[in-house]
Design an enzyme around this catalytic site. Sequence first.
Site, PDB file in Angstrom:
ATOM      1  N   HIS A  89      -0.226   4.318   0.428  1.00  0.00           N
ATOM      2  CA  HIS A  89      -1.107   5.313   1.801  1.00  0.00           C
ATOM      3  C   HIS A  89      -1.103   4.942   2.389  1.00  0.00           C
ATOM      4  O   HIS A  89      -1.074   3.542   3.159  1.00  0.00           O
ATOM      5  CB  HIS A  89      -2.035   5.637   0.763  1.00  0.00           C
ATOM      6  CG  HIS A  89      -3.507   4.887   0.284  1.00  0.00           C
ATOM      7  ND1 HIS A  89      -3.185   3.995  -0.482  1.00  0.00           N
ATOM      8  CD2 HIS A  89      -4.510   4.615   0.732  1.00  0.00           C
ATOM      9  CE1 HIS A  89      -4.377   3.138  -0.367  1.00  0.00           C
ATOM     10  NE2 HIS A  89      -4.807   3.445   0.588  1.00  0.00           N
ATOM     11  N   LYS A 141       0.433  -1.321  -0.167  1.00  0.00           N
ATOM     12  CA  LYS A 141       0.311  -0.095   0.177  1.00  0.00           C
ATOM     13  C   LYS A 141       0.536   1.089   0.180  1.00  0.00           C
ATOM     14  O   LYS A 141       1.829   1.090   0.626  1.00  0.00           O
ATOM     15  CB  LYS A 141      -0.618  -0.406   1.203  1.00  0.00           C
ATOM     16  CG  LYS A 141      -2.231   1.083   1.755  1.00  0.00           C
ATOM     17  CD  LYS A 141      -3.194   0.362   2.908  1.00  0.00           C
ATOM     18  CE  LYS A 141      -3.700   1.301   3.579  1.00  0.00           C
ATOM     19  NZ  LYS A 141      -4.464   1.145   4.240  1.00  0.00           N
TER      20      LYS A 141
END
Length: 214
Positions: A105, A103
């Site tokens: 963010h 991921k």
Amino acid sequence: MEDYQRAFIELARRYDVLRFGEFTLKSGRQSPYFFNAGAFATGAALAALGRCYARCIVDAGVAFDVLLGPAYKGIPLAATTAVALADHHERDVPFAYNRKEAKDHGEGGSLVGAPLAGRVLVIDDVITAGTAVGEVIAMIEAAGARLAGVVIGLDRRERGQGERSAVQEIAGRHGVPVLSIVHMGHLIDYLRERDDAPAGALEAMLAYREQYGV
Ligand code: OMP
């Protein structure tokens, strides 16, 4: 066979996790049985499953600092094992899992849960040729942690790269225990015990073991 091992096989049959028929494996082998841990799909099934994994870990006395559930199927298995260790063995252990895609963010990264540090015990479903678990071990080493061992529900006891089983190869290469709740021999014993075993399943299992087993 111990009572908890028979209970594990009966649980797997009840939830259609363990099926007999014709299946193509990840390795390309044509198998007369398949173990789909994803079908342990109720709260009671997961709770019973966690108790089996926890019992296997406690009986073996394996030392570790954190449980790791590899994405995807290992994640609920490690979670329910952590719950069972807390509820039934008075052991509150850290628990982590990974994402398949990192991921970029929020909190970022591909690891979730407790920090992956110290001795890591991997909780997974099945080992056939050892490919899936090999990738998890590489991830642990890349994170700077150490493999403490691997616990799986079913060891199919098939040859890996050479003459030994994939489980024996992993244990030998990394110098750690690779534990399983049951192995293929237990499934064969179970079929022998049952009058209501699916027709032809035992014979097909014995022929398959002759071809790929160790
Ligand atoms: P290896 O990577 O060859 O060890 O295969 C293990 C993986 O195969 C498991 O994590 C599953 O994704 C899948 N598998 C099962 O889930 N159940 C089986 O009975 C057999 C396999 C398999 O494809 O070998």
